[in-house]
Design a protein around this motif. Structure first.
Motif, PDB file in Angstrom:
ATOM      1  N   LEU A 150      45.419  45.417  22.339  1.00  0.00           N
ATOM      2  CA  LEU A 150      44.877  44.226  21.694  1.00  0.00           C
ATOM      3  C   LEU A 150      44.740  43.067  22.683  1.00  0.00           C
ATOM      4  O   LEU A 150      43.760  42.322  22.652  1.00  0.00           O
ATOM      5  CB  LEU A 150      45.747  43.816  20.510  1.00  0.00           C
ATOM      6  CG  LEU A 150      45.718  44.766  19.312  1.00  0.00           C
ATOM      7  CD1 LEU A 150      46.761  44.359  18.287  1.00  0.00           C
ATOM      8  CD2 LEU A 150      44.340  44.823  18.695  1.00  0.00           C
ATOM      9  N   SER A 151      45.706  42.946  23.573  1.00  0.00           N
ATOM     10  CA  SER A 151      45.650  41.893  24.594  1.00  0.00           C
ATOM     11  C   SER A 151      44.462  42.100  25.527  1.00  0.00           C
ATOM     12  O   SER A 151      43.748  41.148  25.862  1.00  0.00           O
ATOM     13  CB  SER A 151      46.955  41.875  25.389  1.00  0.00           C
ATOM     14  OG  SER A 151      46.907  40.911  26.399  1.00  0.00           O
ATOM     15  N   ALA A 154      40.128  34.413  19.804  1.00  0.00           N
ATOM     16  CA  ALA A 154      39.958  35.760  20.361  1.00  0.00           C
ATOM     17  C   ALA A 154      41.069  36.717  19.943  1.00  0.00           C
ATOM     18  O   ALA A 154      40.796  37.872  19.602  1.00  0.00           O
ATOM     19  CB  ALA A 154      39.856  35.699  21.886  1.00  0.00           C
ATOM     20  N   ASP A 155      42.311  36.259  19.938  1.00  0.00           N
ATOM     21  CA  ASP A 155      43.423  37.135  19.547  1.00  0.00           C
ATOM     22  C   ASP A 155      43.308  37.561  18.088  1.00  0.00           C
ATOM     23  O   ASP A 155      43.525  38.725  17.757  1.00  0.00           O
ATOM     24  CB  ASP A 155      44.766  36.446  19.775  1.00  0.00           C
ATOM     25  CG  ASP A 155      45.081  36.264  21.243  1.00  0.00           C
ATOM     26  OD1 ASP A 155      44.935  37.240  21.999  1.00  0.00           O
ATOM     27  OD2 ASP A 155      45.467  35.153  21.633  1.00  0.00           O
ATOM     28  N   LEU A 156      42.952  36.607  17.243  1.00  0.00           N
ATOM     29  CA  LEU A 156      42.802  36.900  15.815  1.00  0.00           C
ATOM     30  C   LEU A 156      41.724  37.953  15.588  1.00  0.00           C
ATOM     31  O   LEU A 156      41.944  38.946  14.889  1.00  0.00           O
ATOM     32  CB  LEU A 156      42.442  35.625  15.050  1.00  0.00           C
ATOM     33  CG  LEU A 156      42.019  35.803  13.598  1.00  0.00           C
ATOM     34  CD1 LEU A 156      43.180  36.291  12.758  1.00  0.00           C
ATOM     35  CD2 LEU A 156      41.463  34.507  13.061  1.00  0.00           C
ATOM     36  N   PHE A 166      40.091  45.520  16.011  1.00  0.00           N
ATOM     37  CA  PHE A 166      40.595  46.726  16.657  1.00  0.00           C
ATOM     38  C   PHE A 166      41.837  47.321  15.994  1.00  0.00           C
ATOM     39  O   PHE A 166      42.129  48.503  16.187  1.00  0.00           O
ATOM     40  CB  PHE A 166      40.879  46.459  18.139  1.00  0.00           C
ATOM     41  CG  PHE A 166      39.639  46.161  18.921  1.00  0.00           C
ATOM     42  CD1 PHE A 166      38.766  47.178  19.271  1.00  0.00           C
ATOM     43  CD2 PHE A 166      39.328  44.870  19.302  1.00  0.00           C
ATOM     44  CE1 PHE A 166      37.605  46.912  19.986  1.00  0.00           C
ATOM     45  CE2 PHE A 166      38.172  44.593  20.020  1.00  0.00           C
ATOM     46  CZ  PHE A 166      37.316  45.611  20.357  1.00  0.00           C
ATOM     47  N   ALA A 167      42.575  46.540  15.207  1.00  0.00           N
ATOM     48  CA  ALA A 167      43.776  47.076  14.569  1.00  0.00           C
ATOM     49  C   ALA A 167      43.595  47.317  13.080  1.00  0.00           C
ATOM     50  O   ALA A 167      44.143  48.270  12.536  1.00  0.00           O
ATOM     51  CB  ALA A 167      44.960  46.139  14.788  1.00  0.00           C
ATOM     52  N   GLU A 168      42.842  46.478  12.414  1.00  0.00           N
ATOM     53  CA  GLU A 168      42.695  46.601  10.964  1.00  0.00           C
ATOM     54  C   GLU A 168      41.394  47.281  10.556  1.00  0.00           C
ATOM     55  O   GLU A 168      41.406  48.228   9.791  1.00  0.00           O
ATOM     56  CB  GLU A 168      42.789  45.228  10.299  1.00  0.00           C
ATOM     57  CG  GLU A 168      44.163  44.601  10.385  1.00  0.00           C
ATOM     58  CD  GLU A 168      45.229  45.402   9.658  1.00  0.00           C
ATOM     59  OE1 GLU A 168      44.937  45.995   8.597  1.00  0.00           O
ATOM     60  OE2 GLU A 168      46.364  45.436  10.151  1.00  0.00           O
ATOM     61  N   PHE A 222      32.880  35.559   8.706  1.00  0.00           N
ATOM     62  CA  PHE A 222      33.799  34.452   8.965  1.00  0.00           C
ATOM     63  C   PHE A 222      32.969  33.183   9.025  1.00  0.00           C
ATOM     64  O   PHE A 222      32.054  33.079   9.811  1.00  0.00           O
ATOM     65  CB  PHE A 222      34.523  34.691  10.292  1.00  0.00           C
ATOM     66  CG  PHE A 222      35.540  33.639  10.609  1.00  0.00           C
ATOM     67  CD1 PHE A 222      36.786  33.691  10.002  1.00  0.00           C
ATOM     68  CD2 PHE A 222      35.265  32.628  11.504  1.00  0.00           C
ATOM     69  CE1 PHE A 222      37.737  32.742  10.289  1.00  0.00           C
ATOM     70  CE2 PHE A 222      36.214  31.676  11.791  1.00  0.00           C
ATOM     71  CZ  PHE A 222      37.448  31.723  11.182  1.00  0.00           C
ATOM     72  N   GLY A 223      33.267  32.252   8.168  1.00  0.00           N
ATOM     73  CA  GLY A 223      32.493  31.026   8.116  1.00  0.00           C
ATOM     74  C   GLY A 223      33.320  29.811   8.502  1.00  0.00           C
ATOM     75  O   GLY A 223      34.540  29.807   8.390  1.00  0.00           O
ATOM     76  N   ALA A 224      32.645  28.793   8.940  1.00  0.00           N
ATOM     77  CA  ALA A 224      33.304  27.550   9.321  1.00  0.00           C
ATOM     78  C   ALA A 224      33.531  26.631   8.133  1.00  0.00           C
ATOM     79  O   ALA A 224      34.012  25.522   8.270  1.00  0.00           O
ATOM     80  CB  ALA A 224      32.471  26.838  10.381  1.00  0.00           C
TER      81      ALA A 224
END
Length: 65
Positions: free
Chosen positions: A9-10, A39-41, A47-49, A61-63
């Motif tokens: 993930l990193s 980026a981490d989120l 990649f994980a979920e 994903f909206g602002a």
């Protein structure tokens, strides 16, 4: 979460950050701060979920605007 997953993930978050910087530089405009801090989120979510989902799924994903 094991060490291998954290490392993967990193590395993916780093690749995402590189893409953000390259895109901002190529455009010669932009404010990459918000994208870089997310980026981490997004690496975790994608990649994980989301990799465990068998059918087509859209992630929006909206602002909030």
């Amino acid at each position: 979460m094991n060490k291998e997953t954290k490392k993967m993930l990193s590395l993916n978050a780093t690749k995402i950050r590189m893409g953000i910087i390259e895109g901002t530089h190529s455009a010669k405009a932009g404010h990459p701060g918000g994208s870089l801090s997310s980026a981490d989120l997004f690496a975790y979510l994608y990649f994980a979920e989301m990799k465990n989902i068998d059918t087509f799924t859209a992630f929006i994903f909206g602002a909030g605007i």
